[in-house]
Design a protein around this motif. Structure first.
Motif, short mmCIF file in Angstrom:
data_model
loop_
_atom_site.label_atom_id
_atom_site.label_comp_id
_atom_site.label_asym_id
_atom_site.label_seq_id
_atom_site.Cartn_x
_atom_site.Cartn_y
_atom_site.Cartn_z
N PRO A 190 0.83 -1.21 0.00
CA PRO A 190 0.00 0.00 0.00
C PRO A 190 0.87 1.27 0.00
O PRO A 190 2.00 1.25 0.48
N PHE A 191 0.33 2.34 -0.54
CA PHE A 191 1.03 3.62 -0.65
C PHE A 191 1.08 4.26 0.72
O PHE A 191 0.05 4.51 1.34
N ARG A 192 2.30 4.55 1.22
CA ARG A 192 2.40 5.06 2.60
C ARG A 192 2.82 6.52 2.68
O ARG A 192 2.79 7.11 3.76
N ASP A 193 3.24 7.12 1.55
CA ASP A 193 3.66 8.53 1.59
C ASP A 193 2.46 9.39 1.97
O ASP A 193 1.34 9.14 1.52
N THR A 194 2.69 10.39 2.82
CA THR A 194 1.55 11.18 3.28
C THR A 194 1.22 12.31 2.31
O THR A 194 0.11 12.81 2.28
N ARG A 195 2.19 12.73 1.52
CA ARG A 195 1.94 13.82 0.58
C ARG A 195 2.48 13.48 -0.80
O ARG A 195 3.44 12.73 -0.92
N ILE A 196 1.83 14.06 -1.80
CA ILE A 196 2.31 13.88 -3.17
C ILE A 196 3.54 14.77 -3.38
O ILE A 196 3.54 15.93 -2.96
N GLU A 197 4.58 14.21 -3.99
CA GLU A 197 5.78 14.98 -4.28
C GLU A 197 6.06 14.91 -5.77
O GLU A 197 5.50 14.09 -6.48
N LEU A 198 7.00 15.77 -6.22
CA LEU A 198 7.32 15.80 -7.65
C LEU A 198 7.75 14.42 -8.15
O LEU A 198 7.44 14.02 -9.28
N SER A 199 8.45 13.67 -7.30
CA SER A 199 8.97 12.37 -7.73
C SER A 199 7.84 11.38 -8.09
O SER A 199 8.03 10.47 -8.88
N HIS A 200 6.63 11.63 -7.54
CA HIS A 200 5.52 10.72 -7.86
C HIS A 200 5.06 10.86 -9.31
O HIS A 200 4.28 10.05 -9.80
N GLY A 201 5.54 11.90 -9.97
CA GLY A 201 5.16 12.07 -11.38
C GLY A 201 6.35 11.88 -12.30
O GLY A 201 6.25 12.16 -13.50
N SER A 202 7.47 11.42 -11.75
CA SER A 202 8.71 11.40 -12.54
C SER A 202 8.83 10.17 -13.42
O SER A 202 9.73 10.09 -14.25
N GLY A 203 7.96 9.21 -13.23
CA GLY A 203 8.03 8.00 -14.05
C GLY A 203 8.91 6.91 -13.44
O GLY A 203 9.01 5.81 -13.98
N GLY A 204 9.54 7.23 -12.31
CA GLY A 204 10.43 6.25 -11.68
C GLY A 204 9.72 5.42 -10.63
O GLY A 204 8.51 5.18 -10.70
N LEU A 205 10.51 5.03 -9.65
CA LEU A 205 10.01 4.12 -8.63
C LEU A 205 8.82 4.71 -7.86
O LEU A 205 7.82 4.03 -7.62
N ALA A 206 8.94 6.01 -7.49
CA ALA A 206 7.86 6.64 -6.72
C ALA A 206 6.56 6.65 -7.52
O ALA A 206 5.47 6.44 -6.97
N SER A 207 6.67 6.91 -8.82
CA SER A 207 5.48 6.89 -9.68
C SER A 207 4.82 5.52 -9.62
O SER A 207 3.60 5.40 -9.53
N ARG A 208 5.66 4.51 -9.70
CA ARG A 208 5.13 3.16 -9.72
C ARG A 208 4.46 2.81 -8.39
O ARG A 208 3.41 2.18 -8.35
N ARG A 209 5.07 3.30 -7.31
CA ARG A 209 4.47 3.05 -5.99
C ARG A 209 3.09 3.71 -5.90
O ARG A 209 2.14 3.12 -5.38
N LEU A 210 2.98 4.94 -6.42
CA LEU A 210 1.70 5.66 -6.40
C LEU A 210 0.66 4.90 -7.23
O LEU A 210 -0.48 4.68 -6.80
N LEU A 211 1.08 4.49 -8.40
CA LEU A 211 0.15 3.83 -9.31
C LEU A 211 -0.31 2.49 -8.75
O LEU A 211 -1.52 2.22 -8.63
N GLU A 212 0.66 1.68 -8.36
CA GLU A 212 0.31 0.31 -7.95
C GLU A 212 -0.19 0.25 -6.52
O GLU A 212 -0.94 -0.65 -6.16
N GLY A 213 0.25 1.22 -5.68
CA GLY A 213 -0.14 1.17 -4.28
C GLY A 213 -1.43 1.92 -3.99
O GLY A 213 -2.07 1.69 -2.97
N LEU A 214 -1.82 2.87 -4.89
CA LEU A 214 -3.00 3.69 -4.56
C LEU A 214 -4.02 3.72 -5.70
O LEU A 214 -5.20 3.45 -5.49
N ILE A 215 -3.55 4.07 -6.90
CA ILE A 215 -4.51 4.31 -7.98
C ILE A 215 -5.13 3.00 -8.46
O ILE A 215 -6.36 2.85 -8.49
#
Lengths: 344, 385
Positions: free
Chosen positions: A5-30
């Protein structure tokens, strides 16, 4: 696939960068919120693959920038589903699938995004449509208003549907699915800038069940449909009058408006015909089918207040006219600019 | 809806219209009636009341729309203040589309100026409280109807000890322009539908001097269709009997005497300007107010005097841009000498989307009301049910 599950409390620029954080957002939340049998969640691919049915496809897009994000009766998430579903519905198309893209502002609390994903999932489920893919970008803090959503929708045209202003004829009747102004006034009051309180909720909903019932009884007699969103009933019917080169006339007393909406419009000096709706539709129906059409819409839960509010006349071409009960009339123009309250 | 539906009863409106028609037919003469207030103009068009009146009644739309009579220079001055990066300029919604020479508030906001719409001057005060590092300026407009709200806000700012709130005062008074209109020899008026809401502050009695000095009847009127129809009937009855009296049709809201609290607050905070420029009417003596010297720290004209001076220097250097606005005959429309549709700009260069003259801006302006609601008047009369 990561299932954490997505555990970051706030959205950051890295969540849109296409890297690991993006994938965590997509697969863990969306994906967990929006996943369905059509969403190829097992292998997130670059495009959704849909089976083609026979007939014609309807294809539409809409963007949502509402503020505040949540208001009585809806939120940007549910609105983004209903808006596109309704654009398909009033084109006479059964909604098949949606794509959704998010522009998120860095710093957006993850719980806010999660609430909107959940609202989208619920709206999809109620409307009987799936989100089959999308995209997410993050912009710097201060460069967006929390979140923006764009949805694209694809639908299949129902049998015998032929909608066009060119088919509208003198004598046709105008059908409205229910009370107008609820959404616009609710959002205006939700901004908290006015010291007015009202027991009022947005009408945000899918109009497809009502449209489906209407088309089932008289698809061939329905000439034109529109959902009167921004600019309200006045803007939709002015466009029709101009495109059809005919005159649309309404009877003021037959237009359903809730008392609290009327009251707010009186206080603020707004014309309810210019106020936005998100869960109503207008249809122009051949006079011979008008009563049948009205009964069909009224039989659908939520369509009880539908009404025949006017008809199409030959002239003056390109005008919308509203007749008062005391025997006079006024021309109602399209909304110019924003709706601005008057002072005295 | 209570307090609304009673005054929109279609049968009563029709019955009043029949009485008016009978009276006009019996008298066999023309009646020229001015409704001074923009709110009345708006109602007359919104409810299509002109269509219910016989052609022998001519309604003339007067100078009672506060944004319509504001000269472009005052708009420019407000925008010159807003150009200061520290400033948040706040204004009523009506003001947002009024054109200045550089554009309207909405257009300048789109170009990056911090201009915000408020519903009450107290909202501007809240902005000043939560933005202590900014200068919040309230662009105050309106007749005596809105002036007390500005005055109370200035008093509140003083009570709170705020140092970053000022008002750019453009408040005007209603009696002097009525006199200016009556003093114009070209204008032949029979009587007035008197502004109702302004009279809640100044009292119906304020119009007595018009009746006394000019021998013209004044009916203080409400804003619902039945109010206006009844007021027209009351006026016609007086005129037919050769009378000129003050009558109060809007007695459910308007007292005879001035509101003592509002009067006291206005007197404490404001004083009369020697003269004020009215768009279309020219300079009228004692027709507007400004903040008293004791409140100069809340006066935007004092605090931003350097910006206003710089604007005027620049304006004079360029000797004022020559625009259609300078040629538009708004004043003739305001005085009832010209109908909106007779103006060469009407519906062409000048429309609600791109107003040249201020009468096209506010929905209370005679031109905008006419444009929005009545362009098909002839067709309406032939086809109306």
């Amino acid at each position: 696939m990561v299932t954490e599950p997505f555990r970051d409390t706030r959205i950051e620029l890295s969540h849109g960068s296409g890297g690991l954080a993006s994938r965590r957002l997509l697969e863990g939340l969306i994906v967990p919120h929006l996943a369905n049998s059509q969403f190829n969640a097992g292998a997130l691919t670059d495009a959704a693959i849909l089976p083609i049915e026979s007939g014609h496809l309807a294809f539409t897009a809409d963007s949502f920038v509402v503020q505040p994000l949540r208001f009585a009766g809806g939120s940007i998430g549910s609105l983004s589903v209903h808006g596109t579903v309704n654009d398909l519905a009033v084109s006479g198309a059964r909604p098949l699938a949606l794509l959704s893209t998010f522009i998120l502002e860095a710093g957006l609390p993850a719980v806010v995004l999660e609430a909107e994903l959940s609202a989208m999932a619920a709206a999809c489920s109620a409307a009987g449509v799936n989100i089959v893919g999308g995209d997410t970008k993050v912009v710097e803090h201060g460069k967006a208003d929390g979140m923006y959503v764009t949805t694209c929708g694809i639908g299949v045209l129902e049998a015998n549907v032929k909608l066009s202003p060119a088919r509208v004829q003198v004598g046709d009747k105008v059908l409205l699915s229910g009370p107008i102004g609820d959404h616009g006034i609710t959002v205006l009051l939700a901004r908290g800038e006015l010291d007015i309180e009202a027991e009022l909720a947005s009408d945000s909903r899918s109009v497809w069940p009502m449209v489906q019932a209407l088309l089932a009884v008289c698809a061939a007699e329905v000439r034109w449909m529109r959902d009167p969103t921004r600019g309200g009933v006045a803007s939709s019917l002015n466009e029709l009058a101009q495109d059809a080169k005919l005159c649309v006339t309404l009877r003021e007393k037959d237009i359903p408006v809730r008392d609290c909406v009327r009251g707010a419009c009186e206080v603020l000096g707004l014309d309810v015909l210019h106020v936005a709706n998100e869960g109503q539709f207008l249809a122009v129906v051949a006079a011979s089918a008008a009563e049948q059409a009205l009964s069909a819409v009224r039989a659908v839960p939520g369509g009880e207040a539908a009404a025949l509010i006017g008809e199409v006349e030959s002239g003056p071409a390109g005008r919308l006219r509203v007749f008062t009960e005391h025997g006079s009339s006024r021309v109602v123009e399209m909304l110019v600019g924003e709706q601005l309250p008057r002072i005295c | 809806m209570k307090y609304v539906d009673e005054y929109r009863d279609p049968e009563l409106i029709k019955a009043t219209a029949r009485e008016i028609t009978a009276l006009v037919e019996k008298s066999g003469r023309l009646f020229r009636i001015m409704e001074v207030c923009g709110g009345h103009t708006h109602s007359i068009y919104r409810f299509g009341l002109e269509q219910l009146l016989p052609p022998a009644i001519e309604l003339i739309h007067g100078p009672g729309c506060p944004v319509c009579i504001l000269p472009m220079e005052r708009v420019d001055e407000g925008m010159a203040i807003a150009a200061d990066k520290r400033v948040i300029l706040t204004a009523y919604g009506d003001m947002m589309r009024v054109p200045g020479h550089q554009g309207s508030a909405l257009q300048l906001k789109a170009r990056g100026l911090d201009i915000r719409m408020v519903y009450s001057p107290l909202d501007a005060l809240k902005l000043a409280q939560i933005n202590p590092e900014r200068e919040v300026v309230f662009f105050a407009i309106g007749f005596e109807t809105t002036a007390p709200a500005t005055a109370l806000t200035v008093l509140k700012a003083r009570e709170l000890g705020l140092t970053n709130f000022t008002a750019f005062v453009n408040h005007v008074t209603v009696i002097p322009p009525m006199r200016a209109v009556l003093d114009d020899p070209k204008l032949q008026l029979d009587g007035f539908i008197g502004p109702g809401h302004v009279a809640t502050v100044i009292g119906a009695s304020s119009y007595e001097e018009i009746v006394r000095d000019y021998k013209k009847p004044v009916i203080v009127s409400g804003f619902e269709p039945l109010d206006i129809m009844q007021s027209i009937l009351m006026l016609l009855r007086q005129l037919s009997a050769g009378e000129a009296r003050l009558e109060n049709q809007y007695s459910r809201v308007v007292p005879f005497a001035a509101n003592p609290v509002a009067s006291q607050v206005l007197a404490e905070v404001f004083e009369l300007r020697d003269s004020f420029e009215w768009r279309g009417l020219g300079s009228i003596a004692n027709s507007a107010v400004k903040l008293r010297e004791a409140f100069s720290q809340y006066d935007a004209e004092v605090r931003f005097a350097h910006l206003l001076a710089a604007y005027h220097r620049q304006f004079e250097l360029s000797s004022g841009p020559s625009t259609a606005a300078h040629e538009a005959p708004c004043g003739d429309v305001l005085k009832g000498l010209m109908k909106p549709k007779s103006c060469p700009f009407f519906g062409k260069e000048c429309s609600p989307e791109n107003p040249v003259g201020a009468l096209m801006v506010s929905s209370e302006g005679a031109c905008a009301a006419y444009y929005n609601y009545a362009r098909d008047k002839q067709t309406v009369i032939t086809n109306g049910n």
